[in-house]
Design an enzyme around this catalytic site. Structure first.
Site, PDB file in Angstrom:
ATOM      1  CB  SER A 121      55.157  33.161  45.644  1.00 19.82           C
ATOM      2  OG  SER A 121      56.192  33.951  44.815  1.00 19.82           O
ATOM      3  CG  HIS A 142      51.159  32.569  47.609  1.00 27.86           C
ATOM      4  ND1 HIS A 142      51.056  31.796  46.624  1.00 27.86           N
ATOM      5  CD2 HIS A 142      51.480  33.924  47.220  1.00 27.86           C
ATOM      6  CE1 HIS A 142      51.645  32.239  45.212  1.00 27.86           C
ATOM      7  NE2 HIS A 142      51.869  33.757  45.817  1.00 27.86           N
ATOM      8  CD  GLU A 154      49.077  28.371  46.401  1.00 29.05           C
ATOM      9  OE1 GLU A 154      48.864  27.474  45.329  1.00 29.05           O
ATOM     10  OE2 GLU A 154      50.047  28.986  46.528  1.00 29.05           O
ATOM     11  CG  ASN A 193      53.221  30.809  41.805  1.00 32.38           C
ATOM     12  OD1 ASN A 193      52.152  31.324  41.187  1.00 32.38           O
ATOM     13  ND2 ASN A 193      53.809  31.524  42.751  1.00 32.38           N
TER      14      ASN A 193
HETATM   15  N1  3HC Z   1      44.293  45.502  40.125  1.00 30.61           N
HETATM   16  C1  3HC Z   1      43.145  45.505  40.645  1.00 30.61           C
HETATM   17  N2  3HC Z   1      41.909  45.240  40.264  1.00 30.61           N
HETATM   18  C2  3HC Z   1      41.866  45.096  38.899  1.00 30.61           C
HETATM   19  C3  3HC Z   1      43.010  45.013  38.272  1.00 30.61           C
HETATM   20  C4  3HC Z   1      44.324  45.319  38.717  1.00 30.61           C
HETATM   21  N3  3HC Z   1      45.609  45.302  38.242  1.00 30.61           N
HETATM   22  N4  3HC Z   1      42.894  44.557  36.966  1.00 30.61           N
HETATM   23  C5  3HC Z   1      41.506  44.418  36.775  1.00 30.61           C
HETATM   24  N5  3HC Z   1      41.042  44.832  38.325  1.00 30.61           N
HETATM   25  C6  3HC Z   1      39.494  44.580  38.399  1.00 30.61           C
HETATM   26  C7  3HC Z   1      38.765  45.634  37.977  1.00 30.61           C
HETATM   27  O1  3HC Z   1      38.915  46.991  38.544  1.00 30.61           O
HETATM   28  C8  3HC Z   1      37.276  45.125  37.800  1.00 30.61           C
HETATM   29  O2  3HC Z   1      36.671  45.167  39.097  1.00 30.61           O
HETATM   30  P1  3HC Z   1      35.205  45.532  39.367  1.00 30.61           P
HETATM   31  O3  3HC Z   1      34.621  44.755  38.532  1.00 30.61           O
HETATM   32  O4  3HC Z   1      34.818  45.455  40.880  1.00 30.61           O
HETATM   33  O5  3HC Z   1      34.968  46.761  38.658  1.00 30.61           O
HETATM   34  C9  3HC Z   1      37.690  43.632  37.553  1.00 30.61           C
HETATM   35  O6  3HC Z   1      39.110  43.468  38.136  1.00 30.61           O
HETATM   36  C10 3HC Z   1      37.463  43.272  36.082  1.00 30.61           C
HETATM   37  O7  3HC Z   1      38.277  44.129  35.525  1.00 30.61           O
HETATM   38  P2  3HC Z   1      38.064  43.993  33.940  1.00 30.61           P
HETATM   39  O8  3HC Z   1      36.731  44.195  33.549  1.00 30.61           O
HETATM   40  O9  3HC Z   1      38.886  45.478  33.463  1.00 30.61           O
HETATM   41  O10 3HC Z   1      38.949  43.069  33.237  1.00 30.61           O
HETATM   42  P3  3HC Z   1      39.013  41.545  33.079  1.00 30.61           P
HETATM   43  O11 3HC Z   1      37.617  41.037  33.402  1.00 30.61           O
HETATM   44  O12 3HC Z   1      39.944  41.151  32.004  1.00 30.61           O
HETATM   45  O13 3HC Z   1      39.929  41.143  34.504  1.00 30.61           O
HETATM   46  C11 3HC Z   1      41.723  40.536  35.492  1.00 30.61           C
HETATM   47  C12 3HC Z   1      41.107  41.391  34.666  1.00 30.61           C
HETATM   48  C13 3HC Z   1      40.976  40.098  36.799  1.00 30.61           C
HETATM   49  C14 3HC Z   1      43.275  40.466  35.645  1.00 30.61           C
HETATM   50  C15 3HC Z   1      41.838  38.998  34.622  1.00 30.61           C
HETATM   51  O14 3HC Z   1      42.309  39.318  33.278  1.00 30.61           O
HETATM   52  C16 3HC Z   1      42.340  37.639  35.262  1.00 30.61           C
HETATM   53  O15 3HC Z   1      41.802  37.228  36.084  1.00 30.61           O
HETATM   54  N6  3HC Z   1      43.836  37.506  34.903  1.00 30.61           N
HETATM   55  C17 3HC Z   1      44.239  36.386  35.260  1.00 30.61           C
HETATM   56  C18 3HC Z   1      45.163  36.821  36.638  1.00 30.61           C
HETATM   57  C19 3HC Z   1      45.995  35.790  37.240  1.00 30.61           C
HETATM   58  O16 3HC Z   1      45.787  34.527  36.721  1.00 30.61           O
HETATM   59  N7  3HC Z   1      46.499  35.974  38.202  1.00 30.61           N
HETATM   60  C20 3HC Z   1      47.495  35.117  39.005  1.00 30.61           C
HETATM   61  C21 3HC Z   1      48.929  35.494  38.890  1.00 30.61           C
HETATM   62  S1  3HC Z   1      50.063  34.449  39.510  1.00 30.61           S
HETATM   63  C22 3HC Z   1      50.178  35.068  40.978  1.00 30.61           C
HETATM   64  O17 3HC Z   1      49.829  36.210  41.390  1.00 30.61           O
HETATM   65  C23 3HC Z   1      51.164  34.324  41.925  1.00 30.61           C
HETATM   66  C24 3HC Z   1      52.314  35.158  42.330  1.00 30.61           C
HETATM   67  O18 3HC Z   1      53.165  34.387  43.398  1.00 30.61           O
HETATM   68  C25 3HC Z   1      53.559  35.725  41.103  1.00 30.61           C
END
Ligand code: 3HC
Length: 288
Positions: A121, A142, A154, A193
């Site tokens: 990233s 990414h 990305e 990001n």
């Molecule tokens: N790993 C894998 N799968 C996960 C997980 C994890 N850490 N946390 C949750 N899940 C899965 C669950 O297993 C579930 O899957 P299913 O529907 O197939 O059973 C699904 O996600 C939904 O989970 P939950 O119902 O328990 O929880 P939420 O609905 O609250 O979703 C979340 C959890 C998907 C993490 C949601 O809160 C979310 O989208 N958060 C924002 C994440 C985000 O913005 N990510 C981008 C970060 S920036 C980045 O990555 C860039 C890098 O360069 C740093």
């Protein structure tokens, strides 16, 4: 797209292991390589548990989970795993020297047609392409955390990336069930990001200025903007180490003091409070 039979993912951390699981679930024979056997064992355990949870929830059949896990190979040998790989996604530590030696090793071991992508990233792929003899087959791909869930990928081209490589990476991402976004030039933070960083900076400023508690800022993001997580929860998920290093790398590239990591982020980083992965970040998490 040239036929892709086997995908190799370098690095069995949170990103690499889940990217590999996505590829295996989409039907590709997939290998995950890491120099640490502990990381490989941990990744295998976590992915198996994730698949079991999906089966228990009814979102995947037992047979589908077993077949997907069966397509995954865990190995510590890069040359062996790369020898028949058609597409490689590197998701190792965000250190240029390590990535450059990985790309040189991949260039030596992978077939001439193989595309070598980096999940980085922070580093544009031109920084690693120059350690290979095939810069036109190198790009960024990414993914976002958690990679099993997040749809965005990305695809970032560098000046020498060929159109064929870009098209193949975009098509691969679609075949993984993702929504690829093409980024036409290397820019620190790419697109997503940078958007996230703008929100996080404002959140840190509001908290540091005593305008609101970080928990309330998270609540506002979720209930006023419908974000799935607040910016502080998201830092804990992504890893405060990752958030810190991304910011530091951006500063290293721009030299702009405004790009330095926020002092509150630096404090947590220095304390080793990296978020969910260490059990302590902005929030505390139960030991697993
Ligand atoms: N790993 C894998 N799968 C996960 C997980 C994890 N850490 N946390 C949750 N899940 C899965 C669950 O297993 C579930 O899957 P299913 O529907 O197939 O059973 C699904 O996600 C939904 O989970 P939950 O119902 O328990 O929880 P939420 O609905 O609250 O979703 C979340 C959890 C998907 C993490 C949601 O809160 C979310 O989208 N958060 C924002 C994440 C985000 O913005 N990510 C981008 C970060 S920036 C980045 O990555 C860039 C890098 O360069 C740093």
């Amino acid at each position: 797209m040239g036929t892709i039979h086997k995908i190799l993912v370098i690095g069995a951390g949170a990103m690499g292991s889940q990217i590999a699981m996505v590829a295996a679930a989409a039907g590709y024979r997939t290998a995950v390589q890491d120099v640490s056997t502990d990381m490989l064992v941990q990744a295998q355990g976590q992915l198996t548990a994730r698949m079991q949870a999906k089966v228990a929830k009814g979102s995947l059949s037992r047979a589908e989970a077993d077949t997907a896990l069966g397509r995954l190979e865990f190995t510590s040998s890069l040359p062996d795993a790369a020898a028949d790989a058609d597409f490689v996604i590197e998701a190792a530590t965000e250190r240029l020297d390590i990535k450059r030696s990985i790309f040189a090793a991949l260039d030596a071991a992978a077939p001439a047609h193989a595309i070598l992508a980096t999940n980085s990233s922070t580093l544009g792929s031109s920084a690693v392409a120059s350690s290979t003899g095939r810069p036109e087959k190198v790009c960024n791909m990414h993914f976002f955390n958690p990679a099993l869930v997040m749809k965005c990928v990305e695809v970032v081209r560098h000046p020498q990336t060929s159109q064929e490589t870009v098209d193949t990476a975009l098509e691969l991402a679609r075949s993984l069930g993702k929504s690829p976004v093409l980024i036409n030039r290397e820019i620190p933070g790419f697109v997503a990001n940078r958007l996230m960083g703008a929100l996080r900076d404002e959140a840190l400023r509001l908290y540091a200025d005593g305008v609101a508690d970080f928990r309330d800022i998270d609540t506002a993001a979720k209930t006023a903007l419908n974000h799935p997580m607040g910016p502080f929860e998201l830092m804990d998920l992504v890893g405060l180490d990752v958030s810190y290093l991304i910011r530091q790398a951006t500063y290293d590239q721009t030299g702009d003091p405004a790009d330095l990591p926020h002092p509150l982020l630096k404090d947590l980083y220095d304390q080793g409070s990296f978020g969910r992965k260490t059990g302590q970040g902005w929030y505390s998490y139960d030991a697993r």
